[in-house]
Design an enzyme around this catalytic site. Sequence first.
Site, PDB file in Angstrom:
ATOM      1  N   LYS A  80      27.199   7.882  51.843  1.00 27.60           N
ATOM      2  CA  LYS A  80      27.925   8.596  52.906  1.00 27.60           C
ATOM      3  C   LYS A  80      28.433   9.945  52.413  1.00 27.60           C
ATOM      4  O   LYS A  80      28.442  10.926  53.155  1.00 27.60           O
ATOM      5  CB  LYS A  80      29.117   7.755  53.398  1.00 27.60           C
ATOM      6  CG  LYS A  80      28.700   6.579  54.247  1.00 27.60           C
ATOM      7  CD  LYS A  80      28.536   7.010  55.693  1.00 27.60           C
ATOM      8  CE  LYS A  80      28.107   5.840  56.550  1.00 27.60           C
ATOM      9  NZ  LYS A  80      27.865   6.206  57.943  1.00 27.60           N
ATOM     10  N   LYS A  82      13.065   3.428  60.281  1.00 32.80           N
ATOM     11  CA  LYS A  82      13.677   2.359  61.059  1.00 32.80           C
ATOM     12  C   LYS A  82      14.046   2.876  62.448  1.00 32.80           C
ATOM     13  O   LYS A  82      14.499   4.027  62.587  1.00 32.80           O
ATOM     14  CB  LYS A  82      14.958   1.929  60.314  1.00 32.80           C
ATOM     15  CG  LYS A  82      15.496   0.600  60.704  1.00 32.80           C
ATOM     16  CD  LYS A  82      16.618   0.234  59.747  1.00 32.80           C
ATOM     17  CE  LYS A  82      17.429  -0.876  60.361  1.00 32.80           C
ATOM     18  NZ  LYS A  82      18.561  -1.267  59.556  1.00 32.80           N
ATOM     19  N   LYS A 132      18.626   5.386  67.246  1.00 29.54           N
ATOM     20  CA  LYS A 132      18.955   6.325  68.319  1.00 29.54           C
ATOM     21  C   LYS A 132      19.070   7.737  67.764  1.00 29.54           C
ATOM     22  O   LYS A 132      18.574   8.691  68.337  1.00 29.54           O
ATOM     23  CB  LYS A 132      20.293   5.886  68.913  1.00 29.54           C
ATOM     24  CG  LYS A 132      20.665   6.586  70.181  1.00 29.54           C
ATOM     25  CD  LYS A 132      21.829   5.891  70.819  1.00 29.54           C
ATOM     26  CE  LYS A 132      21.421   4.590  71.415  1.00 29.54           C
ATOM     27  NZ  LYS A 132      21.538   4.515  72.857  1.00 29.54           N
TER      28      LYS A 132
END
Length: 324
Positions: free
Chosen positions: A112, A192, A195
């Site tokens: 992250k 993968k 959205k």
Amino acid sequence: MKKRVFSGARPTGRQHLGNYLGAIQNYVKLQDEYNCVYCIVDIHALTSLENTGELQKNIREMILDWLAAGLDPEKSILFVQSHVPEVTELHTLLSMVTPLGWLLRVPTFKEKVKMQPHNVNYGLVGYPVLMTADIVLYKAEVVPVGEDQVPHLELAREIARRFNNLFGDTFPEPEAKLTTFPMILGLDGKQKMSKQLDNDIEIALSPEETKKRVMTAVTDPARQYRTDPGHPEICNVYSLHGYFNPLQVKDIAIQCRSAKIGCVDCKTLLAEGINTTFQPLREQREAIAAKPKYIEEVLADGAARASIIARETIKEVKQKMGLI
Ligand code: SF4
């Protein structure tokens, strides 16, 4: 007594095929075997601070898909994380027993930091503590996880164990229920389904919209002309046939390899399979959406039931920590 399962998912709005095959289907199955607590983790979504204006809409769309797919508010507790504020209180209390070193070595924290170097906030470091609070607040005994999430759950177990060692037995150490989450690739055939990557097919699309999306799918790159034999084993359209046209899948492979079927026909067949599979879900979704207050009632009832458990746990935790 059935064991209690907890699972949380970020509010990502309308769900796609990957969400359905990877999680929702499994959530529905678990309802008969366990007492399930399913939570839309809206506070976790704030670690990136993207699209907070869409948060309420995303929660609504997601719960609509969950309900339409068969999550039953009579069997399971369905609620939104922030509607039961005790979770933030427990997060703070658990943060006092969690060594910082445990959190800094979590691989997803490092990822992250790379993904959003402009916003390395405390929430990113504390994420596993909040996740632990989510689980142990409801004294969940079982958490369905994929292989890749086992280390996260192990950290939650360590935090629960440490609390129990310091203050006496309070939390069950949540066990992993290893679940095979199929890796569903997106329309690009490489990454993968997601959205954010715009490579997804939402389950609630209309049949026409579904077909349009499927037609954009990348297939076997070596198949330039209709007469070229194809390689179904490297084609994502083919792997999706396995879920939506399971009875025809062998035949499709033979026809692809011998160039008896073209990619356009093959995709049309896939779109038909997806539309047939989701037709009942889509009808159910429309019926639920037509009752404007129903979703609010489901979420309010879920939060009320979750709060009863949460308040008891917090009282016990505070007593044991000497706060009461
Ligand atoms: S015919 Fe079907 S399986 Fe073969 S390459 Fe085209 S889309 Fe893929």
